[in-house]
Design an enzyme around this catalytic site. Sequence first.
Site, PDB file in Angstrom:
ATOM      1  N   GLY A 172       8.687  43.851  33.744  1.00  0.00           N
ATOM      2  CA  GLY A 172       7.356  44.171  33.233  1.00  0.00           C
ATOM      3  C   GLY A 172       7.374  45.137  32.043  1.00  0.00           C
ATOM      4  O   GLY A 172       6.331  45.478  31.503  1.00  0.00           O
ATOM      5  N   TYR A 214      -1.048  34.722  24.333  1.00  0.00           N
ATOM      6  CA  TYR A 214      -1.340  35.387  25.597  1.00  0.00           C
ATOM      7  C   TYR A 214      -2.317  34.512  26.368  1.00  0.00           C
ATOM      8  O   TYR A 214      -3.439  34.271  25.920  1.00  0.00           O
ATOM      9  CB  TYR A 214      -1.947  36.771  25.322  1.00  0.00           C
ATOM     10  CG  TYR A 214      -2.203  37.569  26.577  1.00  0.00           C
ATOM     11  CD1 TYR A 214      -1.135  38.070  27.325  1.00  0.00           C
ATOM     12  CD2 TYR A 214      -3.487  37.833  27.013  1.00  0.00           C
ATOM     13  CE1 TYR A 214      -1.355  38.795  28.480  1.00  0.00           C
ATOM     14  CE2 TYR A 214      -3.715  38.559  28.164  1.00  0.00           C
ATOM     15  CZ  TYR A 214      -2.643  39.034  28.892  1.00  0.00           C
ATOM     16  OH  TYR A 214      -2.856  39.757  30.039  1.00  0.00           O
ATOM     17  N   HIS A 234       1.020  32.789  37.991  1.00  0.00           N
ATOM     18  CA  HIS A 234       2.467  32.876  37.834  1.00  0.00           C
ATOM     19  C   HIS A 234       3.081  31.976  38.901  1.00  0.00           C
ATOM     20  O   HIS A 234       2.962  32.229  40.091  1.00  0.00           O
ATOM     21  CB  HIS A 234       2.931  34.328  38.032  1.00  0.00           C
ATOM     22  CG  HIS A 234       4.432  34.484  38.010  1.00  0.00           C
ATOM     23  ND1 HIS A 234       5.108  35.163  37.013  1.00  0.00           N
ATOM     24  CD2 HIS A 234       5.384  34.043  38.865  1.00  0.00           C
ATOM     25  CE1 HIS A 234       6.409  35.118  37.256  1.00  0.00           C
ATOM     26  NE2 HIS A 234       6.604  34.452  38.387  1.00  0.00           N
ATOM     27  N   HIS A 277       2.265  43.673  35.503  1.00  0.00           N
ATOM     28  CA  HIS A 277       3.214  42.567  35.343  1.00  0.00           C
ATOM     29  C   HIS A 277       4.278  42.550  36.438  1.00  0.00           C
ATOM     30  O   HIS A 277       5.327  41.942  36.284  1.00  0.00           O
ATOM     31  CB  HIS A 277       3.920  42.599  33.975  1.00  0.00           C
ATOM     32  CG  HIS A 277       2.971  42.588  32.808  1.00  0.00           C
ATOM     33  ND1 HIS A 277       1.993  41.650  32.655  1.00  0.00           N
ATOM     34  CD2 HIS A 277       2.873  43.413  31.737  1.00  0.00           C
ATOM     35  CE1 HIS A 277       1.329  41.895  31.536  1.00  0.00           C
ATOM     36  NE2 HIS A 277       1.832  42.961  30.970  1.00  0.00           N
ATOM     37  N   LYS A 295       5.170  41.854  40.596  1.00  0.00           N
ATOM     38  CA  LYS A 295       4.649  41.110  41.745  1.00  0.00           C
ATOM     39  C   LYS A 295       4.399  42.025  42.943  1.00  0.00           C
ATOM     40  O   LYS A 295       5.167  42.946  43.183  1.00  0.00           O
ATOM     41  CB  LYS A 295       5.651  40.014  42.130  1.00  0.00           C
ATOM     42  CG  LYS A 295       5.910  39.046  40.993  1.00  0.00           C
ATOM     43  CD  LYS A 295       7.226  38.322  41.154  1.00  0.00           C
ATOM     44  CE  LYS A 295       7.564  37.574  39.875  1.00  0.00           C
ATOM     45  NZ  LYS A 295       8.943  37.078  39.864  1.00  0.00           N
ATOM     46  N   ARG A 319      19.500  35.166  39.338  1.00  0.00           N
ATOM     47  CA  ARG A 319      19.905  35.908  40.545  1.00  0.00           C
ATOM     48  C   ARG A 319      18.956  35.559  41.677  1.00  0.00           C
ATOM     49  O   ARG A 319      18.015  34.792  41.498  1.00  0.00           O
ATOM     50  CB  ARG A 319      19.794  37.407  40.257  1.00  0.00           C
ATOM     51  CG  ARG A 319      18.397  37.729  39.732  1.00  0.00           C
ATOM     52  CD  ARG A 319      18.068  39.181  39.731  1.00  0.00           C
ATOM     53  NE  ARG A 319      16.866  39.462  38.954  1.00  0.00           N
ATOM     54  CZ  ARG A 319      15.624  39.363  39.399  1.00  0.00           C
ATOM     55  NH1 ARG A 319      15.389  38.980  40.639  1.00  0.00           N
ATOM     56  NH2 ARG A 319      14.599  39.634  38.622  1.00  0.00           N
ATOM     57  N   VAL A 334      13.524  39.015  44.721  1.00  0.00           N
ATOM     58  CA  VAL A 334      12.976  39.817  45.829  1.00  0.00           C
ATOM     59  C   VAL A 334      12.235  38.901  46.807  1.00  0.00           C
ATOM     60  O   VAL A 334      12.343  39.037  48.030  1.00  0.00           O
ATOM     61  CB  VAL A 334      12.001  40.891  45.273  1.00  0.00           C
ATOM     62  CG1 VAL A 334      11.337  41.653  46.406  1.00  0.00           C
ATOM     63  CG2 VAL A 334      12.716  41.838  44.326  1.00  0.00           C
ATOM     64  N   ARG A 385       5.125  43.092  49.368  1.00  0.00           N
ATOM     65  CA  ARG A 385       6.122  44.101  48.988  1.00  0.00           C
ATOM     66  C   ARG A 385       5.562  45.469  49.347  1.00  0.00           C
ATOM     67  O   ARG A 385       4.520  45.878  48.805  1.00  0.00           O
ATOM     68  CB  ARG A 385       6.372  44.078  47.487  1.00  0.00           C
ATOM     69  CG  ARG A 385       7.005  42.814  47.010  1.00  0.00           C
ATOM     70  CD  ARG A 385       7.492  43.009  45.592  1.00  0.00           C
ATOM     71  NE  ARG A 385       7.915  41.751  45.010  1.00  0.00           N
ATOM     72  CZ  ARG A 385       8.612  41.659  43.884  1.00  0.00           C
ATOM     73  NH1 ARG A 385       8.944  42.742  43.226  1.00  0.00           N
ATOM     74  NH2 ARG A 385       8.958  40.492  43.412  1.00  0.00           N
TER      75      ARG A 385
HETATM   76  P1  ADP Z   1       9.599  40.398  32.909  1.00  0.00           P
HETATM   77  O1  ADP Z   1      10.932  39.882  32.469  1.00  0.00           O
HETATM   78  O2  ADP Z   1       9.354  41.792  32.457  1.00  0.00           O
HETATM   79  O3  ADP Z   1       9.308  40.163  34.354  1.00  0.00           O
HETATM   80  P2  ADP Z   1       8.052  38.021  32.169  1.00  0.00           P
HETATM   81  O4  ADP Z   1       8.250  37.348  30.878  1.00  0.00           O
HETATM   82  O5  ADP Z   1       8.638  37.379  33.386  1.00  0.00           O
HETATM   83  O6  ADP Z   1       8.544  39.545  32.063  1.00  0.00           O
HETATM   84  O7  ADP Z   1       6.506  38.242  32.435  1.00  0.00           O
HETATM   85  C1  ADP Z   1       6.042  39.007  33.537  1.00  0.00           C
HETATM   86  C2  ADP Z   1       4.553  38.821  33.692  1.00  0.00           C
HETATM   87  O8  ADP Z   1       3.867  39.189  32.472  1.00  0.00           O
HETATM   88  C3  ADP Z   1       4.101  37.404  33.978  1.00  0.00           C
HETATM   89  O9  ADP Z   1       4.201  37.061  35.336  1.00  0.00           O
HETATM   90  C4  ADP Z   1       2.663  37.473  33.485  1.00  0.00           C
HETATM   91  O10 ADP Z   1       1.860  38.155  34.411  1.00  0.00           O
HETATM   92  C5  ADP Z   1       2.760  38.342  32.251  1.00  0.00           C
HETATM   93  N1  ADP Z   1       2.967  37.500  31.043  1.00  0.00           N
HETATM   94  C6  ADP Z   1       4.144  37.216  30.444  1.00  0.00           C
HETATM   95  N2  ADP Z   1       3.974  36.397  29.385  1.00  0.00           N
HETATM   96  C7  ADP Z   1       2.655  36.149  29.283  1.00  0.00           C
HETATM   97  C8  ADP Z   1       1.832  35.350  28.405  1.00  0.00           C
HETATM   98  N3  ADP Z   1       2.347  34.659  27.386  1.00  0.00           N
HETATM   99  N4  ADP Z   1       0.496  35.319  28.649  1.00  0.00           N
HETATM  100  C9  ADP Z   1      -0.046  36.017  29.674  1.00  0.00           C
HETATM  101  N5  ADP Z   1       0.666  36.782  30.526  1.00  0.00           N
HETATM  102  C10 ADP Z   1       1.994  36.861  30.342  1.00  0.00           C
END
Ligand code: ADP
Length: 449
Positions: free
Chosen positions: A165, A202, A208, A235, A237, A291, A294, A337
């Site tokens: 996040g 965005y 997700h 961001h 879970k 990997r 969680v 969690r």
């Molecule tokens: P991290 O590697 O930090 O976990 P992610 O790329 O997996 O980052 O994104 C984590 C969360 O951020 C997603 O589950 C979503 O909630 C939000 N997010 C990421 N990209 C976008 C996007 N393009 N539009 C809206 N929300 C996003």
Amino acid sequence: MFSKILIANRGEIALRVIRACREMGIKSVAVHSTADSDAMHVRMADESVCIGPPAGTDSYLNVPSLISACEITGAEAIHPGYGFLSENANFVQVIEDHGLKFIGPTAEHIRIMGDKITAKETMRELGVPCVPGSDGGVDSLDEAHRIASAMGYPVIIKATAGGGGRGMKVAQTAEDLEVAFSTARAEGKSVFGNAEVYLEKYLTLPRHIEIQVFGDGKGNAVHLGERDCSLQRRHQKVFEEAPSPVITQEQRQRIGKVCADAIAGINYAGAGTIEFLFENDEFYFIEMNTRLQVEHPVTEAIFGIDLVREQIRVAEGMPLSFGQEDLVINGHAIECRINAEKVPEFRPSPGTVAQYHAPGGLGVRMDSAIYDGYKIPPYYDSLIGKLIVHAADRPTALARLERALSELVIEGVETTLPLFDALLKQEAVQTGDYTIHWLEQWLETNPEI
Ligand code: ADP
């Protein structure tokens, strides 16, 4: 067959791996910092080695100490758990250079997926649908402005090395772009040592949805359906379920096949998770985690399989113990969690667990490393447990979760348990009708929990 495995982790995930080892007749070695001498993973493993002082960088992230611990104990393989060194390609390289085995994918695959720009390019080439955005990195604010106005606002600036996040900033309008661009770059540089950023559309109302995949490293792979992790804060879970309340069997099979084919195409070995945002019935790839996640227990529950056992088998060079046709979803599973944090501020609350009573009964699994009198150290992640329930369908799983939460006692430290009691009363949670933004918005309007 491995005879001894070292677990380069702590807490509930170290216990999770120790349990799989014991069931497979494999000896386990726990490692611990001086702050974790009394930790449950140390007590449960067959052997333990102290690898350094409390700070993670001096202990759980200390590669020479971990390799020495393997040499001292004669462990042949290392399971990294999640977090810490689990997605560190250099660690994998060092392990292999010492003639040891890393339980996970190759250093090359970790490197590709660890860089979000390369991961996206690779996935696009493998036929996986991606979030619209810049082609590769964006070096200047001018370029960011050009791409964002062509694509339309809002946009999100992401650090290519980001994770957990961190390193992501949203720009709602062109006025926000400069700050979002410079803060994402600064965070990328300071937290991950890499200032490179890229731009994505965005999505405003997505869920997700992530697909669990498993490969044997020899071109065979399966998918294990999806997990819905839309309930997030910052961001990250909070509450995960499988299957998703909104994905149809047809959608599951289609995206699952795309993912399994993609990882088969690169000879991926072990467990992986391909993360998507899902909006208007379309999947958009965001990243791949190389990997165990969680939230893996919800997948284990609905398929009745042991993902850690499978990881160990694949690392030993054995074939997958199930084919795609063997993987049939049975019921519904939900995970909460539980963090040692005071709500509603989510302020870390380390301290001594005065009393702990785990819930039980049909379809209830509590993965936690706490015990009566356990002192939660302030140095690590605040996750102290995961409550997982499994039932025939979603409404029954929700009722079981409520029942299990009513049995769970953690006293002496503040926890996020009140959040789950409150969440279960919400109609959106009961119906499964929420996007990734729902929880944050709800928290803003419900400061009393
Ligand atoms: P991290 O590697 O930090 O976990 P992610 O790329 O997996 O980052 O994104 C984590 C969360 O951020 C997603 O589950 C979503 O909630 C939000 N997010 C990421 N990209 C976008 C996007 N393009 N539009 C809206 N929300 C996003």
